[in-house]
Motif scaffolding. Sequence first.
Motif, PDB file in Angstrom:
ATOM      1  N   GLN A   1       0.813  -1.220   0.000  1.00 29.03           N
ATOM      2  CA  GLN A   1       0.000   0.000   0.000  1.00 29.03           C
ATOM      3  C   GLN A   1       0.843   1.265   0.000  1.00 29.03           C
ATOM      4  OE1 GLN A   1      -2.269  -0.959   3.520  1.00 29.03           O
ATOM      5  NE2 GLN A   1      -4.052  -1.601   2.348  1.00 29.03           N
ATOM      6  N   GLN A   2       2.125   1.127   0.295  1.00 30.35           N
ATOM      7  CA  GLN A   2       3.001   2.295   0.336  1.00 30.35           C
ATOM      8  C   GLN A   2       3.472   2.716  -1.061  1.00 30.35           C
ATOM      9  OE1 GLN A   2       3.134   3.531   3.441  1.00 30.35           O
ATOM     10  NE2 GLN A   2       1.895   1.707   3.928  1.00 30.35           N
ATOM     11  N   SER A   3       3.208   1.896  -2.062  1.00 34.93           N
ATOM     12  CA  SER A   3       3.711   2.187  -3.402  1.00 34.93           C
ATOM     13  C   SER A   3       2.665   1.844  -4.453  1.00 34.93           C
ATOM     14  CB  SER A   3       4.992   1.380  -3.679  1.00 34.93           C
ATOM     15  OG  SER A   3       5.323   1.409  -5.048  1.00 34.93           O
ATOM     16  N   GLU A   4       2.214   2.838  -5.213  1.00 34.67           N
ATOM     17  CA  GLU A   4       1.251   2.564  -6.279  1.00 34.67           C
ATOM     18  C   GLU A   4       1.890   1.741  -7.382  1.00 34.67           C
ATOM     19  OE1 GLU A   4      -1.894   5.018  -9.044  1.00 34.67           O
ATOM     20  OE2 GLU A   4      -1.791   5.280  -6.880  1.00 34.67           O
ATOM     21  N   ILE A   5       3.191   1.908  -7.587  1.00 36.48           N
ATOM     22  CA  ILE A   5       3.884   1.110  -8.597  1.00 36.48           C
ATOM     23  C   ILE A   5       3.830  -0.367  -8.225  1.00 36.48           C
ATOM     24  CG2 ILE A   5       6.154   0.590  -9.572  1.00 36.48           C
ATOM     25  CD1 ILE A   5       6.762   3.583  -9.475  1.00 36.48           C
ATOM     26  N   ALA A   6       4.050  -0.669  -6.944  1.00 36.90           N
ATOM     27  CA  ALA A   6       3.977  -2.056  -6.482  1.00 36.90           C
ATOM     28  C   ALA A   6       2.545  -2.580  -6.557  1.00 36.90           C
ATOM     29  CB  ALA A   6       4.506  -2.159  -5.052  1.00 36.90           C
ATOM     30  N   LEU A   7       1.583  -1.730  -6.230  1.00 33.93           N
ATOM     31  CA  LEU A   7       0.178  -2.143  -6.304  1.00 33.93           C
ATOM     32  C   LEU A   7      -0.210  -2.481  -7.747  1.00 33.93           C
ATOM     33  CD1 LEU A   7      -1.510   0.409  -3.872  1.00 33.93           C
ATOM     34  CD2 LEU A   7      -1.444  -2.082  -3.577  1.00 33.93           C
ATOM     35  N   ARG A   8       0.291  -1.697  -8.689  1.00 33.44           N
ATOM     36  CA  ARG A   8      -0.002  -1.980 -10.100  1.00 33.44           C
ATOM     37  C   ARG A   8       0.557  -3.338 -10.502  1.00 33.44           C
ATOM     38  NH1 ARG A   8       1.875   3.857 -12.511  1.00 33.44           N
ATOM     39  NH2 ARG A   8      -0.004   5.063 -12.011  1.00 33.44           N
ATOM     40  N   ARG A   9       1.792  -3.624 -10.072  1.00 43.37           N
ATOM     41  CA  ARG A   9       2.390  -4.924 -10.376  1.00 43.37           C
ATOM     42  C   ARG A   9       1.571  -6.041  -9.738  1.00 43.37           C
ATOM     43  NH1 ARG A   9       5.147  -8.102 -13.864  1.00 43.37           N
ATOM     44  NH2 ARG A   9       5.964  -9.918 -12.760  1.00 43.37           N
ATOM     45  N   ALA A  10       1.127  -5.822  -8.507  1.00 45.41           N
ATOM     46  CA  ALA A  10       0.323  -6.827  -7.817  1.00 45.41           C
ATOM     47  C   ALA A  10      -0.985  -7.080  -8.555  1.00 45.41           C
ATOM     48  CB  ALA A  10       0.048  -6.386  -6.383  1.00 45.41           C
ATOM     49  N   HIS A  11      -1.629  -6.007  -9.012  1.00 42.08           N
ATOM     50  CA  HIS A  11      -2.882  -6.165  -9.765  1.00 42.08           C
ATOM     51  C   HIS A  11      -2.625  -6.920 -11.063  1.00 42.08           C
ATOM     52  CE1 HIS A  11      -6.679  -4.982 -11.795  1.00 42.08           C
ATOM     53  NE2 HIS A  11      -7.138  -4.852 -10.574  1.00 42.08           N
ATOM     54  N   HIS A  12      -1.530  -6.596 -11.712  1.00 39.19           N
ATOM     55  CA  HIS A  12      -1.129  -7.261 -12.953  1.00 39.19           C
ATOM     56  C   HIS A  12      -0.957  -8.765 -12.723  1.00 39.19           C
ATOM     57  CE1 HIS A  12       1.207  -7.819 -16.723  1.00 39.19           C
ATOM     58  NE2 HIS A  12       1.993  -8.579 -15.986  1.00 39.19           N
ATOM     59  N   ILE A  13      -0.175  -9.129 -11.725  1.00 38.51           N
ATOM     60  CA  ILE A  13       0.083 -10.543 -11.446  1.00 38.51           C
ATOM     61  C   ILE A  13      -1.190 -11.274 -11.056  1.00 38.51           C
ATOM     62  CG2 ILE A  13       1.273 -12.161  -9.915  1.00 38.51           C
ATOM     63  CD1 ILE A  13       3.415 -10.017  -9.551  1.00 38.51           C
ATOM     64  N   LEU A  14      -1.915 -10.714 -10.112  1.00 33.01           N
ATOM     65  CA  LEU A  14      -3.089 -11.394  -9.566  1.00 33.01           C
ATOM     66  C   LEU A  14      -4.197 -11.552 -10.606  1.00 33.01           C
ATOM     67  CD1 LEU A  14      -3.103  -9.709  -6.058  1.00 33.01           C
ATOM     68  CD2 LEU A  14      -2.690 -12.137  -6.521  1.00 33.01           C
ATOM     69  N   THR A  15      -4.344 -10.578 -11.512  1.00 30.29           N
ATOM     70  CA  THR A  15      -5.375 -10.736 -12.538  1.00 30.29           C
ATOM     71  C   THR A  15      -4.960 -11.781 -13.570  1.00 30.29           C
ATOM     72  OG1 THR A  15      -4.517  -8.796 -13.738  1.00 30.29           O
ATOM     73  CG2 THR A  15      -6.398  -8.455 -12.273  1.00 30.29           C
ATOM     74  N   TYR A  16      -3.662 -11.877 -13.862  1.00 29.09           N
ATOM     75  CA  TYR A  16      -3.219 -12.960 -14.744  1.00 29.09           C
ATOM     76  C   TYR A  16      -3.470 -14.313 -14.080  1.00 29.09           C
ATOM     77  CZ  TYR A  16      -1.212 -10.683 -18.829  1.00 29.09           C
ATOM     78  OH  TYR A  16      -1.052 -10.003 -20.013  1.00 29.09           O
ATOM     79  N   LEU A  17      -3.143 -14.422 -12.800  1.00 29.66           N
ATOM     80  CA  LEU A  17      -3.417 -15.672 -12.080  1.00 29.66           C
ATOM     81  C   LEU A  17      -4.913 -15.973 -12.075  1.00 29.66           C
ATOM     82  CD1 LEU A  17      -1.024 -15.322  -8.985  1.00 29.66           C
ATOM     83  CD2 LEU A  17      -0.714 -16.748 -11.029  1.00 29.66           C
ATOM     84  N   LEU A  18      -5.716 -14.955 -11.861  1.00 27.72           N
ATOM     85  CA  LEU A  18      -7.175 -15.125 -11.851  1.00 27.72           C
ATOM     86  C   LEU A  18      -7.661 -15.675 -13.182  1.00 27.72           C
ATOM     87  CD1 LEU A  18     -10.094 -14.477 -10.723  1.00 27.72           C
ATOM     88  CD2 LEU A  18      -9.816 -12.227 -11.783  1.00 27.72           C
ATOM     89  N   HIS A  19      -7.242 -15.055 -14.268  1.00 28.74           N
ATOM     90  CA  HIS A  19      -7.740 -15.467 -15.584  1.00 28.74           C
ATOM     91  C   HIS A  19      -7.216 -16.846 -15.986  1.00 28.74           C
ATOM     92  CE1 HIS A  19      -9.804 -11.801 -17.347  1.00 28.74           C
ATOM     93  NE2 HIS A  19      -9.461 -11.434 -16.121  1.00 28.74           N
ATOM     94  N   ILE A  20      -5.988 -17.168 -15.602  1.00 28.73           N
ATOM     95  CA  ILE A  20      -5.488 -18.514 -15.881  1.00 28.73           C
ATOM     96  C   ILE A  20      -6.285 -19.540 -15.084  1.00 28.73           C
ATOM     97  CG2 ILE A  20      -3.506 -20.066 -15.706  1.00 28.73           C
ATOM     98  CD1 ILE A  20      -1.724 -17.559 -16.075  1.00 28.73           C
ATOM     99  N   TYR A  21      -6.526 -19.230 -13.829  1.00 29.04           N
ATOM    100  CA  TYR A  21      -7.276 -20.156 -12.970  1.00 29.04           C
ATOM    101  C   TYR A  21      -8.679 -20.382 -13.543  1.00 29.04           C
ATOM    102  CZ  TYR A  21      -8.700 -22.471  -8.646  1.00 29.04           C
ATOM    103  OH  TYR A  21      -9.120 -23.413  -7.730  1.00 29.04           O
ATOM    104  N   VAL A  22      -9.360 -19.305 -13.879  1.00 30.67           N
ATOM    105  CA  VAL A  22     -10.748 -19.401 -14.346  1.00 30.67           C
ATOM    106  C   VAL A  22     -10.841 -20.100 -15.692  1.00 30.67           C
ATOM    107  CG1 VAL A  22     -12.715 -18.046 -15.180  1.00 30.67           C
ATOM    108  CG2 VAL A  22     -11.583 -17.409 -13.039  1.00 30.67           C
TER     109      VAL A  22
END
Length: 451
Positions: free
Chosen positions: A102-123
């Motif tokens: 939460q201290q870094s929007e750049i890190a949050l963007r990377r997290a959203h990127h990774i987690l949405t790829y994982l989400l779509h692969i899983y689904v």
Amino acid sequence: MVTLTTTRDAGSSPSFDIVKDGKAVLDLVDFDIHPLTGFLPPKAPITRLPSAWESWESVLDAAMEAKLQLATLRPGEEEVRKSESWRNRVRKLPVLPITELQQSEIALRRAHHILTYLLHIYVHTLPPDGEVSIPASISLPLLQVSAELDLPPVMSYSDDILYNWTLKSPSVDGIPTLTNLRTQTSFTGSIDEEAFYLAPARVELRGAEALRIMQDILRDSQSGDTECVAQSLQALTTVIKEMRQQLLDVREACNPDFFYRNIRPWLVGVDSGPTPRTWVFEGIEQDPSLKVPTELSGSSAAQSSLIQALDAFLGIDKLSGSHASSNASSASSLSSPFATRMRLYMPRRHRAFIHHLSSTSQPLRDLVTGTTDPALSEAYNATVQALKEFRDGHMIIVTLYIIGPSKKVAREEAEAQGKEVSVGELKGSAGGDLARLLKDFRDRTTEALLP
């Protein structure tokens, strides 16, 4: 004195206007827009999160290395076993906290990127006739990261286009160029998928100049300098034409049939699949601040802030001419529910930029219609025509990559089953009747031409 004033559109999150001495002004930096890269970040997005979240990165690496197949491709027993083994690994992941992210929007963007790829692969590796229940190891941090970024917990244009690139070769300043880009993450690892992502990224990069020109035009409009405005509109017309060519260049390296069968299905969300299924986010009850998500469309070009910004700047988004009035339920207005909803998938500052352009007290179109300068009207019409031709280009791509292949697949399936060919409503990756939406947007752009 410069201040931020907060407003809220119906059904959207807060937007921000930049106000100086009581008047609206435009400073691209205030909206997280770089003068050289536009809506793309000026430096390549980070390619790895800190070690505390390495398990996310590792399981994504494992999916890429395994080359997991879409369930819609009817994989063989070995492929089914492999994808289930990977999903089991995801289910066993711990639920990682996002506090430090939460201290870094750049890190949050990377997290959203990774987690949405994982989400779509899983689904999209799940059996197509089963329920979609997303394990808390993905769903809980994704919901929390999305809440921090004010984005839906699903893949968006920012995940696979805006923040999914790096430099092919190091450069002194780190600023990307049209020829020095490559993709970070893809589902297939194919040249075709990279080409499909890089084409709109190059459009965005070329569009940076359009944003700078818009800034100049707004400045000159306030001083009433119609000659400078006309000259700037001519420059803007040239840039939009070059953006169209960047879009069409996707045809050089992305095979339409491969895209339709092997890439597009990965991108779709809840409301755009052939048989929509409810996505259940496990673990949501563990965080009382979270709400069950209602926006779960997939990534779409309609989520490009650049194109909607041009609509707002040219005053096209506010038109309510004969085409709209004859079909009030359609999405012909560029401020339609569909277009407005797509803004929810944009980074919040980019969304605020569109709101700012749309609500400015001296819109460009009013200046043009309020003068008798033929050179200004001609320049304005040329810019609108260039945007219409950009939309024609988009329709060419959609016909080539979606409409054509969908008919081919429908014909093959009908022949295999001994049935008549039937192609129903074609939905975009973010839902909605794709052909009708694009035609309506193009027609509305045409209607903006002044007599």
